[in-house]
Design a protein around this motif. Structure first.
Motif: not given
Length: 100
Positions: A53-57, A65-67
């Motif tokens: 996934h392009a968004w990483h915790p 938070l989501i990066h």
């Protein structure tokens, strides 16, 4: 585990079973995306894992938070539109674009 929607499973497995299931999901997902959310003993009361996934915790002082990736557009593409998309109400057009 219950499948409440296509590919969406809900349950309360033990940590050992959850980790084994996550390993299987990663193996079978291949290039597909996957997300695992579960309860844990932290400030938020939950945590999650992502696969492909392009968004990483990321952890920020104990809070997850989501990066999101930086997707800066060239200035010409990043400029706000000058006309409202089809379907906007007159009130929304006035608020957004300053006209009717």
């Amino acid at each position: 585990m219950l499948e409440i929607s296509a590919g969406v499973f809900v349950g309360n497995p033990s940590a050992r079973i959850r980790d084994a299931l996550w390993h299987e999901v990663q193996q079978y997902a291949g290039q597909g995306r996957a997300l695992l959310a579960h309860t844990t003993n932290n400030e938020q009361g939950f945590t999650f894992r992502t696969h492909d996934h392009a968004w990483h915790p990321v952890d920020h002082e104990g809070v997850t938070l989501i990066h999101r990736p930086d997707t800066k557009l060239p200035p010409s593409e990043a400029a706000p539109p000058t006309t409202a998309p089809t379907g906007w109400s007159k009130a929304a057009k006035r608020r957004r674009f300053g006209r009717t």
